[in-house]
Structure formats: C-alpha cells, structure tokens
Design a protein around this motif. Structure first.
Motif, PDB file in Angstrom:
ATOM      1  N   HIS A   1       5.005   8.281  -3.393  1.00  0.00           N
ATOM      2  CA  HIS A   1       4.414   7.028  -2.905  1.00  0.00           C
ATOM      3  C   HIS A   1       5.239   5.830  -3.355  1.00  0.00           C
ATOM      4  O   HIS A   1       5.532   4.922  -2.571  1.00  0.00           O
ATOM      5  N   THR A   2       5.610   5.822  -4.633  1.00  0.00           N
ATOM      6  CA  THR A   2       6.394   4.716  -5.183  1.00  0.00           C
ATOM      7  C   THR A   2       7.740   4.592  -4.483  1.00  0.00           C
ATOM      8  O   THR A   2       8.182   3.486  -4.131  1.00  0.00           O
ATOM      9  N   HIS A   3       8.401   5.734  -4.263  1.00  0.00           N
ATOM     10  CA  HIS A   3       9.704   5.735  -3.595  1.00  0.00           C
ATOM     11  C   HIS A   3       9.595   5.168  -2.178  1.00  0.00           C
ATOM     12  O   HIS A   3      10.393   4.318  -1.766  1.00  0.00           O
TER      13      HIS A   3
ATOM     14  N   ARG B   1       1.985  -0.113   7.388  1.00  0.00           N
ATOM     15  CA  ARG B   1       0.544  -0.332   7.223  1.00  0.00           C
ATOM     16  C   ARG B   1      -0.193   0.992   7.052  1.00  0.00           C
ATOM     17  O   ARG B   1      -1.058   1.132   6.187  1.00  0.00           O
ATOM     18  N   ASP B   2       0.154   1.967   7.884  1.00  0.00           N
ATOM     19  CA  ASP B   2      -0.502   3.279   7.786  1.00  0.00           C
ATOM     20  C   ASP B   2      -0.222   3.948   6.443  1.00  0.00           C
ATOM     21  O   ASP B   2      -1.106   4.546   5.837  1.00  0.00           O
ATOM     22  N   VAL B   3       1.030   3.855   5.992  1.00  0.00           N
ATOM     23  CA  VAL B   3       1.393   4.483   4.714  1.00  0.00           C
ATOM     24  C   VAL B   3       0.669   3.796   3.556  1.00  0.00           C
ATOM     25  O   VAL B   3       0.170   4.472   2.642  1.00  0.00           O
ATOM     26  N   MET B   4       0.566   2.483   3.596  1.00  0.00           N
ATOM     27  CA  MET B   4      -0.130   1.778   2.524  1.00  0.00           C
ATOM     28  C   MET B   4      -1.601   2.177   2.471  1.00  0.00           C
ATOM     29  O   MET B   4      -2.174   2.367   1.387  1.00  0.00           O
ATOM     30  N   HIS B   5      -2.218   2.340   3.622  1.00  0.00           N
ATOM     31  CA  HIS B   5      -3.609   2.804   3.667  1.00  0.00           C
ATOM     32  C   HIS B   5      -3.709   4.224   3.117  1.00  0.00           C
ATOM     33  O   HIS B   5      -4.618   4.543   2.340  1.00  0.00           O
ATOM     34  N   HIS B   6      -2.772   5.076   3.509  1.00  0.00           N
ATOM     35  CA  HIS B   6      -2.750   6.464   3.047  1.00  0.00           C
ATOM     36  C   HIS B   6      -2.587   6.537   1.531  1.00  0.00           C
ATOM     37  O   HIS B   6      -3.289   7.293   0.855  1.00  0.00           O
TER      38      HIS B   6
ATOM     39  N   ASP C   1      -5.791   5.465  -0.205  1.00  0.00           N
ATOM     40  CA  ASP C   1      -6.814   6.502  -0.071  1.00  0.00           C
ATOM     41  C   ASP C   1      -6.541   7.660  -1.025  1.00  0.00           C
ATOM     42  O   ASP C   1      -7.438   8.119  -1.744  1.00  0.00           O
ATOM     43  N   GLU C   2      -5.312   8.139  -1.044  1.00  0.00           N
ATOM     44  CA  GLU C   2      -4.992   9.285  -1.902  1.00  0.00           C
ATOM     45  C   GLU C   2      -5.102   8.938  -3.386  1.00  0.00           C
ATOM     46  O   GLU C   2      -5.596   9.744  -4.179  1.00  0.00           O
ATOM     47  N   GLU C   3      -4.624   7.761  -3.756  1.00  0.00           N
ATOM     48  CA  GLU C   3      -4.582   7.434  -5.173  1.00  0.00           C
ATOM     49  C   GLU C   3      -5.944   7.049  -5.737  1.00  0.00           C
ATOM     50  O   GLU C   3      -6.148   7.097  -6.946  1.00  0.00           O
ATOM     51  N   THR C   4      -6.886   6.691  -4.872  1.00  0.00           N
ATOM     52  CA  THR C   4      -8.222   6.367  -5.367  1.00  0.00           C
ATOM     53  C   THR C   4      -9.211   7.518  -5.201  1.00  0.00           C
ATOM     54  O   THR C   4     -10.202   7.577  -5.922  1.00  0.00           O
TER      55      THR C   4
END
Length: 202
Positions: free
Chosen positions: A20-22, A110-115, A118-121
């Motif tokens: 995610h960070t990369h 935008r989609d990746v930021m939402h993803h 969602d995954e990290e929370t």
C-alpha cells in the motif's frame, strides 16, 4: 521455506501494508504536467504493482482470512480488485497524451485509496486478531509467489522504473548497479544473496 526462516520475511499483513505504501508513494509522484515518458513509467509501475498485489491477496491472503472469519470481510476488497483491474486494462490501452489518460490515473488513485483505507481499518486488524500465529508463514508464501510473478516481468519492470525517474535519480540508480556489479566481480562473480533480507520490491 520453513518456519525457521519466517523472521527474515515480512508478515502477510505487513507485506500488504508495504505494498500500500509503495503504491501510494508512486501515485504521489504522478503529475499531469510531467513528460509523457515519466507519466507512462509511473502509471505502468502502478499497474504492475497493483496486479501483483491483488494476485497475492487473492491466491494466499484472502483465502486464509476467509477460513477463519464468519463475516466475509474481504467481499468488498474483491469487488475493489475487479474495478482496479478494469481501470488498469483501460489505462494499458492508452498513451499519456490521450485526453483520458490523466483522469483514468486519477480514478485508479481514488479507488486504490478507498481500498487501502478499507483493508487497513477492517481486513488487516481482523487478520492480525485471528491469524496471528500464521502471518509469518503466509508472509513467506507471499514472498515466494511474488518472486515467481515478478521474475518473468523483470525487464518490463526495469524499463518502467527507468522511464519514471528523473535523470539525476537514474544516474544514482546506475551508480548503485555499477557498485553492485563491482562487488560481485570482486567476489569471483558470486553474490551471497542468503545474507539479504527479502522485503517489498521497489
């Protein structure tokens, strides 16, 4: 690979976070006013990273999470993967000077930021709660599979990275490659990779 070597690899959840960070840091380098070469290199780097990331999750991480959860906490993530693949397919059919290129990159971002949110929370905390004793082994499996997936694409990945960097950064990278080559030559053509820790590919 056995559990003996698991401390050498990131856990499955840490690997997901590193990915995610990369991806997010690569997104933040993208500028609409950048040269086409740089935009294409960054966009292709993003697409490849997301394709590999999604495949690792779907083949190894998500099945492990699904096996221990009552609720299907990954259903939304799977849907997000499908939308990312649609946008990646669209982007790969375009060139940076196409009018829709920058908006498509923005939609993907935008989609990746939402993803990621969602995954990290939701997904990663649940996995760490229910799979704590398996995350190291899963991380090893994901590392091995990552190398299998990226190996055949190494030339493409190197080309995209070369396109994406500025001349100064590229010169520094080439200096590093030259230094590594000299090190290998001084060791008689052999480099002991067993001493290196495997982490997220750049």
């Amino acid at each position: 690979m056995t559990k003996l070597f698991s401390p050498l690899f990131p856990s499955a959840t840490n690997m997901v976070r590193l990915d995610h960070t990369h991806v997010l840091s690569t997104f933040h380098q993208y500028r609409a006013q950048s040269p086409s070469r740089v935009k294409k290199g960054l966009a292709n780097t993003l697409c490849t990273a997301l394709e590999v990331h999604a495949q690792l999750e779907e083949e190894i991480f998500y099945p492990a999470v699904r096996a221990v959860t009552q609720d299907d906490v990954i259903a939304e993530s799977l849907g997000e993967h499908q939308e990312m693949r649609r946008l990646i397919g669209k982007l790969r059919q375009m060139e940076p000077d196409d009018p829709g290129y920058d908006p498509t990159v923005a939609d993907l971002m935008r989609d990746v930021m939402h993803h990621v949110a969602d995954e990290e929370t939701r997904v990663l905390p649940e996995a760490e709660r229910l799979l704590a004793d398996q995350l190291g082994e899963l991380g090893m499996q994901m590392t091995k599979r990552r190398l299998q997936l990226m190996g055949p694409r190494s030339g493409e990945i190197a080309l995209d990275m070369g396109r994406a960097v500025s001349g100064h950064t590229l010169a520094l990278a080439m200096l590093g490659v030259t230094a590594m080559g000299l090190l290998v030559a001084r060791r008689g053509g052999h480099l002991d990779l067993s001493r290196l820790r495997l982490g997220k590919p750049g």
